[in-house]
Write an enzyme that holds these catalytic residues in place. Structure first.
Site, PDB file in Angstrom:
ATOM      1  N   ASP A  68       0.858  -1.174   0.000  1.00 49.87           N
ATOM      2  CA  ASP A  68       0.000   0.000   0.000  1.00 49.87           C
ATOM      3  C   ASP A  68       0.906   1.239   0.000  1.00 49.87           C
ATOM      4  OD1 ASP A  68      -3.226   0.587   1.604  1.00 49.87           O
ATOM      5  OD2 ASP A  68      -2.142   1.708   0.082  1.00 49.87           O
TER       6      ASP A  68
HETATM    7  C1  GLC Z   1      -4.397   4.260  -0.143  1.00 53.04           C
HETATM    8  C2  GLC Z   1      -5.263   3.111   0.251  1.00 53.04           C
HETATM    9  C3  GLC Z   1      -5.384   2.034  -0.785  1.00 53.04           C
HETATM   10  C4  GLC Z   1      -5.249   2.623  -2.171  1.00 53.04           C
HETATM   11  C5  GLC Z   1      -3.839   3.185  -2.290  1.00 53.04           C
HETATM   12  C6  GLC Z   1      -3.597   3.834  -3.667  1.00 53.04           C
HETATM   13  O1  GLC Z   1      -3.668   4.745   0.948  1.00 53.04           O
HETATM   14  O2  GLC Z   1      -4.974   2.471   1.489  1.00 53.04           O
HETATM   15  O3  GLC Z   1      -6.648   1.386  -0.593  1.00 53.04           O
HETATM   16  O4  GLC Z   1      -5.467   1.624  -3.152  1.00 53.04           O
HETATM   17  O5  GLC Z   1      -3.556   4.137  -1.274  1.00 53.04           O
HETATM   18  O6  GLC Z   1      -4.416   4.952  -3.805  1.00 53.04           O
END
Ligand code: GLC
Length: 720
Positions: free
Chosen positions: A265
């Site tokens: 993430d």
């Molecule tokens: C965010 C979220 C995740 C998302 C990623 C990219 O912090 O936790 O669900 O897909 O970043 O945007």
């Protein structure tokens, strides 16, 4: 490209080029003309990345023209012909926004879920996207956690059905098929169990609890062929998930056989430092790559440190090659080596995005996702009535929920629009419709224009309170310690009640709220969640009976936030609460709150009425048939979601008092009867024992067929 050619391409790559494939930065790195335009984490990165363009994939939504130009420029500047992967959060729609997943889960309609994901993929792929960071399949029992809105709720079985349907919808059977995109399942694992409902917080679960409840949806998605997994921000039993080899190697790769790509993430590799697992970025790189995180999102620990780790002999380059191979294979499965632009096409983008077909689908999804919680007969409304609508969602377009930034909010159908189309503009009055501010911005309530609203609406026949929570206060980094509706909104409903006129409350929210006061002062309550681009049409269709409500609760609604975590499939305890027990008796419960949810998982009313009778079990050896006679005893055709629950009365570990193991949406005409049958097999009765073996144990079982987690026909039987 043939695998032999792909292998040959890998062999030509320098170590630095390999590490670029394992790096994902935001699209701003490729679109910002100057370093100063870079914002957020981008600014913290060493300068020059925008120039060096050393990436294997990009995070961020695009339009077809931008996607094509980025890809073309990247390939022109790259030594080897390895296209970028373009990834973004298409969670419940792209331009056409569907109901939030927590709502769609309540449709209990996996086929509908698949259709919405298929439509989202058609739109997003026409804009040039290859991967969606969806489905989010985290099981959630604590609605203080804002990301409950992205989940399909508290039940392992329902979540697994919706997860598999989502993967089918996004991916189809061939990623090269036009209009398909790769699904990236998130957040692996157990993010929904963040302690206290506080986002990014600690998760500590026994292996049994993890497997019994939290893993089934991820496993279902992996089994359905999801192309990617995303690691979650939380620790799982004291190790951050991006560095957790038990999750990423033992379970995901070895036990489940997942051979796709794992991405961290946003910044989660670097975050192993503040977590206290890594001393510095170099250790973060080593621990996460070794654990099985292939792509590092939004930080550059891999790009900056893996070369020296390889030179020092701490990381074997074959580990890098395995990760890069998985990335190259995904690009190959998408056909990007033959066509780096895949479905990016401005003409098709214009034709498919927000097209009538998708808006019709969004309307149907909204109809099936809203939940009728209470109705004393005031609904459905007659179109001849003069309607007064008040509250922050009366004419608000903020019906999309979070993760809808690609949507056209300005083209959202409002509740007032939807109702006005039914009644004609002369029969609708609007008052006190100042939009709710967001807690994030420090705004806690709407202005108190209640008396004025009652005066303006004095000549109306029925009063509708359009109330709820701000969409920005649900979603990521939106944990709350209170689940109440703001005081002025509650006071509005009480004031409506004082008028003596029929009161209908429509609730717009991305999480369960405390609705006791609203229900006590309303004749009918419809939970609309955030119903999406066609929300106003869908809600009006239900309020006026042009569509019969069939939505159910995918998550228990609490009496109080103090009950969190709240879920139906709980253990009985040694002192279960007998029916009618008084508060304070020596059984499980609270002194200051009635036990159990305000409305249980699986609950939802319709304008029809259904009777369950004559539960039958076909024998005492597995597999067996469990069936019930369902009858529509009303004068209105409708759809009932019959739910199959089981209970293992005594086992080597305590089992939940109920577990959902099947459901069927059954449409019956007035007076029609149908025997609804379920097949129960050994696997449905199996569980993880103390030794973590997935076992079936003979004994007494209870089978329940009913309308929700607290009702239905039950029978017990002893099974060998
Ligand atoms: C965010 C979220 C995740 C998302 C990623 C990219 O912090 O936790 O669900 O897909 O970043 O945007």
């Amino acid at each position: 490209m043939k695998r032999t050619e792909l292998r040959n391409l890998l062999r030509q790559m320098t170590l630095h080029e390999k590490l670029a494939q394992l790096t994902q930065l935001d699209i701003s790195f490729l679109t910002s003309q100057t370093e100063s335009e870079l914002t957020g984490p981008a600014q913290r990165l060493p300068s020059g990345y925008a120039a060096r363009r050393e990436l294997g994939s990009v995070l961020g939504g695009t339009h077809a023209e931008l996607s094509v130009s980025l890809q073309r420029q990247h390939l022109e500047e790259s030594r080897l012909p390895i296209p970028l992967l373009l990834m973004a959060d298409v969670v419940h729609g792209f331009r056409t926004i569907f109901p939030i997943p927590l709502a769609l889960g309540g449709s209990f309609d996996p086929a509908l879920c698949e259709e919405t994901c298929r439509a989202a993929a058609k739109e997003a792929s026409s804009a040039g996207l290859h991967v969606t960071f969806a489905p989010m399949v985290d099981l959630v029992r604590d609605s203080r956690w804002g990301r409950v809105m992205e989940s399909t709720g508290e039940d392992p079985y329902l979540n697994a059905q919706m997860a598999a349907a989502s993967v089918r919808g996004y991916q189809g059977h061939d990623l090269q098929e036009p209009g398909r995109m790769a699904a990236c399942v998130k957040h692996f694992a157990g993010y929904g169990a963040s302690e206290g409902g506080r986002d990014y917080n600690t998760v500590d679960l026994s292996e049994g609890m993890l497997r019994e409840y939290y893993l089934s949806s991820y496993q279902a998605a992996a089994k359905e062929g999801a192309a990617m997994f995303m690691t979650s921000f939380n620790t799982m039993n004291r190790i951050p998930c991006s560095a957790n080899s038990h999750l990423l190697q033992d379970i995901l790769r070895k036990e489940w056989g997942f051979d796709g790509v794992v991405i961290s993430d946003f910044g989660a590799v670097m975050e192993t430092i503040p977590h206290g697992l890594s001393a510095d970025a170099k250790e973060a790189a080593e621990k996460c790559l070794r654990a099985g995180t292939d792509i590092e999102m939004m930080t550059t620990c891999y790009l900056d440190h893996i070369e020296s780790l390889v030179a020092e002999g701490k990381i074997d380059e074959t580990l890098v090659d395995e990760a890069v191979w998985r990335v190259l294979e995904l690009k190959n499965r998408l056909g990007l080596f033959e066509n780096p632009y895949k479905d990016a096409d401005p003409v098709r983008e214009k034709a498919v995005c927000f097209c009538q077909e998708h808006r019709d689908l969004a309307r149907r999804a909204g109809q099936e996702s809203c939940v009728l919680l209470q109705n004393n007969g005031v609904l459905p409304l007659k179109k001849s009535l003069k309607v007064g609508i008040a509250g922050p969602f009366a004419s608000s377009k903020k019906l999309l929920g979070s993760w809808s930034f690609f949507g056209y909010e300005d083209r959202t159908v409002t509740l007032a629009d939807g109702i006005s189309e039914k009644t004609g503009p002369d029969k609708i009055r609007i008052a006190m419709d100042t939009e709710l501010g967001s807690l994030r911005k420090g705004e806690t309530d709407v202005p108190d224009d209640i008396q004025e609203a009652c005066r303006v609406l004095a000549d109306c026949d029925v009063l509708i309170a359009a109330i709820g929570a701000h969409p920005d206060d649900c979603g990521e980094a939106a944990s709350l310690v209170s689940l109440g509706i703001s005081p002025h909104q509650e006071a509005l409903v009480r004031a409506f009640r004082q008028t003596g006129k029929p009161v209908v409350s429509v609730i717009f929210t991305g999480r369960p709220l405390e609705l006791g006061e609203i229900c006590a002062n309303s004749d009918a309550v419809l939970l609309a969640w955030f119903p999406g681009s066609e929300g106003g049409h869908a809600v009006a269709d239900l309020l006026y009976g042009d569509c019969n409500p069939s939505g159910r609760l995918s998550i228990s609604l609490p009496r109080s936030v103090g009950q969190m975590p709240l879920y139906y499939n709980r253990a009985n305890t040694g002192r279960p609460l007998p029916p009618g027990a008084k508060r304070g008796s020596f059984v499980t419960g609270y002194l200051d709150c009635d036990f159990g949810p305000l409305f249980p998982f699986g609950y939802g009313l319709s304008y029809s009425a259904f009777r369950y009778s004559d539960l039958q079990i076909s024998g005492n050896t597995l597999p067996l048939q469990v069936s019930v006679l369902l009858e529509n005893i009303s004068d209105r055709a409708g759809t009932e979601t019959v739910q199959l629950y089981i209970r293992d009365i005594a086992a080597s570990v305590v089992r939940p008092i109920r577990e959902l193991k099947g459901f069927q949406r059954v449409h019956l005409e007035p007076g029609e009867k149908q025997r609804v049958c379920f097949t129960v097999n050994r696997e449905m009765l199996s569980f993880y024992n103390q030794e973590l073996q997935f076992v079936y144990e003979p004994g007494e079982f209870e089978f329940i067929l009913g309308p929700h987690a607290e009702g239905g026909c039950a029978a017990r039987i002893f099974l060998e």
